[in-house]
Design a protein around this motif. Structure first.
Motif, short mmCIF file in Angstrom:
data_model
loop_
_atom_site.label_atom_id
_atom_site.label_comp_id
_atom_site.label_asym_id
_atom_site.label_seq_id
_atom_site.Cartn_x
_atom_site.Cartn_y
_atom_site.Cartn_z
N GLY A 88 59.68 47.85 23.68
CA GLY A 88 58.61 48.04 24.64
C GLY A 88 58.67 47.07 25.80
O GLY A 88 59.54 46.20 25.89
N SER A 89 57.70 47.24 26.68
CA SER A 89 57.57 46.38 27.84
C SER A 89 56.09 46.17 28.15
O SER A 89 55.29 47.09 28.05
CB SER A 89 58.26 47.02 29.05
N SER A 90 55.77 44.96 28.51
CA SER A 90 54.43 44.61 28.97
C SER A 90 54.58 44.21 30.44
O SER A 90 55.50 43.47 30.79
CB SER A 90 53.88 43.45 28.14
N PHE A 91 53.68 44.70 31.28
CA PHE A 91 53.89 44.48 32.72
C PHE A 91 52.56 44.46 33.47
O PHE A 91 51.57 45.05 33.05
CB PHE A 91 54.78 45.59 33.30
N GLN A 92 52.57 43.77 34.59
CA GLN A 92 51.42 43.70 35.47
C GLN A 92 51.61 44.76 36.56
O GLN A 92 52.61 44.77 37.27
CB GLN A 92 51.31 42.32 36.09
N VAL A 93 50.64 45.70 36.66
CA VAL A 93 50.71 46.76 37.66
C VAL A 93 50.19 46.24 39.00
O VAL A 93 50.84 46.39 40.03
CB VAL A 93 49.90 47.99 37.21
N THR A 94 49.00 45.65 38.98
CA THR A 94 48.39 45.00 40.14
C THR A 94 47.69 43.75 39.63
O THR A 94 47.73 43.45 38.44
CB THR A 94 47.35 45.91 40.85
N ASP A 95 47.00 43.03 40.52
CA ASP A 95 46.24 41.85 40.08
C ASP A 95 45.12 42.23 39.11
O ASP A 95 44.67 41.40 38.33
CB ASP A 95 45.63 41.12 41.28
N LEU A 96 44.66 43.48 39.16
CA LEU A 96 43.55 43.93 38.33
C LEU A 96 43.96 44.86 37.20
O LEU A 96 43.10 45.36 36.47
CB LEU A 96 42.49 44.64 39.20
N MET A 97 45.27 45.13 37.04
CA MET A 97 45.72 46.11 36.05
C MET A 97 46.95 45.61 35.31
O MET A 97 47.88 45.10 35.92
CB MET A 97 46.07 47.42 36.76
N ARG A 98 46.92 45.77 33.99
CA ARG A 98 48.03 45.38 33.13
C ARG A 98 48.40 46.55 32.23
O ARG A 98 47.53 47.27 31.74
CB ARG A 98 47.64 44.17 32.29
N GLY A 99 49.69 46.77 31.98
CA GLY A 99 50.16 47.86 31.14
C GLY A 99 51.04 47.39 30.01
O GLY A 99 51.61 46.30 30.06
N ASP A 100 51.16 48.22 28.98
CA ASP A 100 52.02 47.96 27.84
C ASP A 100 52.50 49.31 27.32
O ASP A 100 51.68 50.19 27.05
CB ASP A 100 51.26 47.20 26.75
#
Length: 166
Positions: A88-100
């Motif tokens: 998997g990958s964990s990532f920051q989409v924007t300053d207000l959004m995080r994804g996994d």
């Protein structure tokens, strides 16, 4: 659970025990429906090794084990054991959004004769939005194996999602 962090590497260890107990339910015809046969304890463990590629993106490998013990299963046991392996990958989409996002293989073997193992794609996608410091919105989509709760059956491959506000 425990988290071990060094430089760009994080190791997450987690163990859970979930104890589900049901009460018998009054039937519409005045009798009683026996539902205590659904009482079960689920033991779960997860190991995740994560490596940061940048402050905004990391990749990881994970493995999980589980064991389900039913207390009162009529007509034989409904106990099972399973596992999952994921990338998997964990990532920051924007300053207000995080994804996994993670994908992998899952399998559940049942102790009762005649119930075939379930296996297939195991996946989890999660997007967390932080509109304010006190409010979080979480959207989740997953593919997992769930207990059916129906005597004589083992489980089913669940594919679904949820939206949560905290």
């Amino acid at each position: 659970g425990a988290t071990i962090e060094q430089a760009n590497t994080r190791i997450i260890l987690r163990a859970d025990v979930i104890d589900l107990r049901f009460r018998d339910t009054p039937a519409r015809d005045g009798g009683t429906l026996f539902t205590r046969d659904r009482d079960r304890t689920r033991y779960q463990a997860l190991v995740r090794v994560e490596r940061a590629l940048s402050p905004a993106v990391s990749i990881y490998g994970a493995a999980s084990l589980n064991k389900v013990d039913f207390r009162l299963a009529p007509g034989g046991t409904r106990d099972s054991k399973g596992y999952g392996v994921y990338l998997g990958s964990s990532f920051q989409v924007t300053d207000l959004m995080r994804g996994d996002v993670r994908v992998g293989y899952i399998r559940q073997d049942f102790d009762r004769a005649g119930i075939r193992p379930l296996s297939g794609l195991g996946a989890l996608g999660k997007l967390v939005y932080f509109p304010t410091r006190l409010w979080t919105l979480t959207a989740t989509a997953e593919s997992s194996i769930q207990d059916s709760g129906v005597p004589g059956t083992g489980g089913f491959l669940h594919r679904g999602g949820s939206l949560r506000s905290d």
